[in-house]
Design an enzyme around this catalytic site. Structure first.
Site, short mmCIF file in Angstrom:
data_model
loop_
_atom_site.label_atom_id
_atom_site.label_comp_id
_atom_site.label_asym_id
_atom_site.label_seq_id
_atom_site.Cartn_x
_atom_site.Cartn_y
_atom_site.Cartn_z
N ARG A 38 7.28 0.57 8.24
CA ARG A 38 7.40 1.70 9.49
C ARG A 38 7.87 1.02 10.74
O ARG A 38 7.84 1.39 11.96
CB ARG A 38 6.00 2.31 9.82
CG ARG A 38 5.15 2.88 8.74
CD ARG A 38 3.85 3.42 9.15
NE ARG A 38 3.30 4.43 7.91
CZ ARG A 38 1.80 4.65 7.85
NH1 ARG A 38 0.99 4.02 8.57
NH2 ARG A 38 1.72 5.45 6.88
N GLY A 45 -1.91 -5.65 8.76
CA GLY A 45 -3.16 -5.71 7.88
C GLY A 45 -3.06 -6.41 6.51
O GLY A 45 -3.95 -7.27 6.34
N ASP A 71 0.77 -1.28 -0.03
CA ASP A 71 0.07 -0.16 -0.01
C ASP A 71 0.92 1.29 0.03
O ASP A 71 2.09 0.93 -0.15
CB ASP A 71 -1.17 -0.20 1.25
CG ASP A 71 -0.31 0.14 2.46
OD1 ASP A 71 0.78 0.26 2.85
OD2 ASP A 71 -1.06 0.42 3.51
N HIS A 72 0.32 2.49 0.11
CA HIS A 72 0.87 3.75 0.15
C HIS A 72 2.05 3.82 1.13
O HIS A 72 3.19 4.36 0.93
CB HIS A 72 0.06 4.70 0.39
CG HIS A 72 -0.93 4.70 1.75
ND1 HIS A 72 -2.03 3.92 1.42
CD2 HIS A 72 -0.63 5.26 3.01
CE1 HIS A 72 -2.50 4.00 2.71
NE2 HIS A 72 -1.82 4.66 3.34
N ARG A 124 7.37 -33.93 10.78
CA ARG A 124 6.15 -33.56 11.69
C ARG A 124 5.50 -32.16 11.35
O ARG A 124 4.33 -31.97 11.69
CB ARG A 124 7.01 -33.27 13.12
CG ARG A 124 7.51 -32.28 13.67
CD ARG A 124 8.39 -32.68 15.07
NE ARG A 124 8.85 -31.19 15.48
CZ ARG A 124 10.11 -30.84 15.02
NH1 ARG A 124 10.77 -31.64 14.04
NH2 ARG A 124 10.71 -29.79 15.48
N HIS A 125 6.29 -31.39 10.76
CA HIS A 125 5.63 -29.84 10.38
C HIS A 125 4.41 -29.95 9.36
O HIS A 125 3.65 -29.15 9.23
CB HIS A 125 6.72 -28.81 10.09
CG HIS A 125 7.71 -28.94 11.13
ND1 HIS A 125 7.42 -28.33 12.48
CD2 HIS A 125 9.10 -29.06 11.28
CE1 HIS A 125 8.60 -28.32 13.21
NE2 HIS A 125 9.48 -28.80 12.49
N HIS A 130 9.08 -24.24 9.56
CA HIS A 130 8.01 -24.82 10.32
C HIS A 130 6.70 -24.79 9.90
O HIS A 130 5.71 -25.69 9.89
CB HIS A 130 8.04 -24.56 11.96
CG HIS A 130 9.27 -25.10 12.40
ND1 HIS A 130 9.49 -25.07 14.06
CD2 HIS A 130 10.42 -25.68 12.07
CE1 HIS A 130 10.43 -25.54 14.35
NE2 HIS A 130 11.17 -25.77 13.32
N ASN A 131 6.34 -23.52 9.07
CA ASN A 131 5.14 -23.08 8.80
C ASN A 131 4.64 -23.20 7.33
O ASN A 131 3.68 -23.02 6.80
CB ASN A 131 4.74 -21.74 9.20
CG ASN A 131 5.05 -21.77 11.03
OD1 ASN A 131 5.83 -20.78 11.12
ND2 ASN A 131 4.33 -22.52 11.80
N CYS A 188 3.04 -3.21 4.17
CA CYS A 188 2.34 -2.17 4.52
C CYS A 188 2.95 -1.22 5.43
O CYS A 188 4.14 -1.61 5.78
CB CYS A 188 0.82 -2.39 4.84
SG CYS A 188 0.58 -3.52 6.36
N GLY A 189 2.46 -0.71 6.38
CA GLY A 189 2.96 0.31 7.50
C GLY A 189 3.64 -0.72 8.42
O GLY A 189 4.70 -0.78 8.96
N THR A 190 2.70 -1.72 8.99
CA THR A 190 3.16 -2.66 9.85
C THR A 190 3.23 -4.31 9.57
O THR A 190 3.88 -4.92 10.08
CB THR A 190 1.99 -2.63 11.05
OG1 THR A 190 0.88 -3.13 10.67
CG2 THR A 190 1.98 -1.43 11.57
N GLY A 191 2.80 -4.40 8.20
CA GLY A 191 2.69 -5.83 7.79
C GLY A 191 1.45 -6.63 8.37
O GLY A 191 1.13 -7.43 7.78
C1 RB5 Z 1 -2.09 2.77 6.49
O1 RB5 Z 1 -1.86 3.89 7.28
C2 RB5 Z 1 -1.69 1.48 7.54
O2 RB5 Z 1 -2.56 1.30 8.50
C3 RB5 Z 1 -1.29 0.31 6.72
O3 RB5 Z 1 -0.34 0.30 6.01
C4 RB5 Z 1 -0.91 -0.98 7.83
O4 RB5 Z 1 0.04 -0.57 8.66
C5 RB5 Z 1 -2.10 -1.68 8.07
O5 RB5 Z 1 -2.04 -2.57 8.55
#
Ligand code: RB5
Length: 145
Positions: A109, A70, A8-9, A132-133, A98-99, A65-68
């Site tokens: 971010r 979502g 995403d952005h 086993r996995h 394993h997964n 994305c920002g955190t991965g």
């Molecule tokens: C966008 O602002 C942010 O919510 C998205 O990039 C992500 O971090 C969501 O999980």
């Protein structure tokens, strides 16, 4: 290896850097966007990448994305997709070993480009251990309620 990439952005810049790195290593990258900083909805890009992996068009996917988070939440709703958010190489290694994770989710971010590159290298260079996995991964795939 064929790899699908999406962001995403918040993640598009890191995704572009990682796609470039992958190409320089000889991988074939299908970039599903986004290609600019205008605000978009991450589930739309997670869906594009997951559909490519599910169709066998690419072996693995990368979502940024920002955190991965979502991206991973969305990706894990797709059949046979096992998406892992990794912020350090150990988790990336175990997610593959394993997964049998087939989608790597990164937070632009959370990690810088250098660390993201190491996480990606580890993810790509670690094989599923099977044994086993295997049984447990089958249970992941057949879990629903
Ligand atoms: C966008 O602002 C942010 O919510 C998205 O990039 C992500 O971090 C969501 O999980």
């Amino acid at each position: 290896m064929k790899i699908a990439a999406g962001a995403d952005h918040a993640g598009f810049e890191l995704k572009a850097q990682l796609a470039e790195k992958l190409r320089s290593l000889g991988h074939e990258v299908t970039d599903f966007g986004v290609a600019a900083a205008d605000s978009v909805d991450y589930p739309d890009y997670a869906a594009k990448v997951c559909k490519a992996v599910m169709a066998g068009e690419t072996e693995l996917g990368i979502l940024v994305c920002g955190t991965g988070q979502g991206m991973a939440m969305t990706a894990n709703r797709f059949r046979d997709i096992r998406a892992a958010v990794c912020s350090e190489p150990f988790s990336a290694r175990m997610a593959r070993a394993h997964n049998n994770a087939n989608v790597l989710c990164l937070g632009a971010r959370v990690v810088g480009a250098g660390l993201a590159g190491e996480i990606l290298d580890t993810f790509l260079n670690t094989a599923f251990e099977g044994g086993r996995h295997e049984r447990r991964v089958h249970k992941i795939n057949s879990s629903s309620a």
